[in-house]
Design an enzyme around this catalytic site. Structure first.
Site, mmCIF file in Angstrom:
data_model
loop_
_atom_site.group_PDB
_atom_site.id
_atom_site.type_symbol
_atom_site.label_atom_id
_atom_site.label_comp_id
_atom_site.label_asym_id
_atom_site.label_seq_id
_atom_site.Cartn_x
_atom_site.Cartn_y
_atom_site.Cartn_z
ATOM 1 N N SER A 15 -8.886 24.159 32.752
ATOM 2 C CA SER A 15 -8.161 24.829 31.666
ATOM 3 C C SER A 15 -8.357 26.337 31.615
ATOM 4 C CB SER A 15 -8.531 24.223 30.313
ATOM 5 O OG SER A 15 -9.844 24.579 29.942
ATOM 6 N N LYS B 223 -12.981 28.147 25.899
ATOM 7 C CA LYS B 223 -11.641 28.701 25.744
ATOM 8 C C LYS B 223 -11.758 30.153 25.284
ATOM 9 C CE LYS B 223 -9.341 24.754 26.273
ATOM 10 N NZ LYS B 223 -10.332 24.037 27.063
#
Length: 149
Positions: free
Chosen positions: A70, A107
């Protein structure tokens, strides 16, 4: 620099650093040329400790190994080792390790007038809006990534 495993999750495996002394490696402060080397260049040698370079606050620093894709756009790839400092204040655009609804994830933090978001750096993954319904903690800020070549 050695480490001890403290937690293994689906997305990240955490380690604590064990800072060692006396294991400094030789550092050649000449710049490594990707072209033709200069035969006239003198080598300047000094000692370099990765512990001192990568760990600013030993008590608040942890390592985590990335699992997943990701964050590939930010250069964080599967099996990379992250250096995470829990003493750094979270801020917009920082890459953070977060605990979200029972799982750790890494993230980019996006904070604006509409709230807080966890933004992946891969278009195949959705942006996550943090709401009051989430069990959410910003666990630490990524300061460095260690890669194998």
């Amino acid at each position: 620099m050695r480490s001890n495993t403290i937690h293994k999750g689906k997305n990240l495996t955490f380690f604590t650093p064990e800072v060692t002394s006396g294991l400094d490696a030789v550092f050649l402060d000449t710049g490594i040329s990707a072209g033709f080397p200069s035969p006239a260049e003198d080598f300047k040698e000094e000692r370099l400790s990765l512990d001192r370079e990568l760990i600013k606050n030993k008590e608040a620093t942890f390592f985590a190994r990335v699992s997943g894709q990701s964050m590939i756009g930010a250069g964080l790839e599967d099996s990379d080792l992250l250096v995470i400092d829990r003493s750094i204040e979270p801020a917009n655009n920082k890459i953070a390790v977060c605990f979200l609804d029972g799982e750790f994830t890494v993230k980019r933090l996006k904070i604006d007038k509409d709230g807080m978001f966890l933004q992946p750096e891969n278009p195949n993954y959705p942006i996550i809006k943090i709401t009051e319904d989430n069990d959410f903690i910003i666990w630490g800020i990524v300061t460095n990534v260690i890669k194998k070549v």
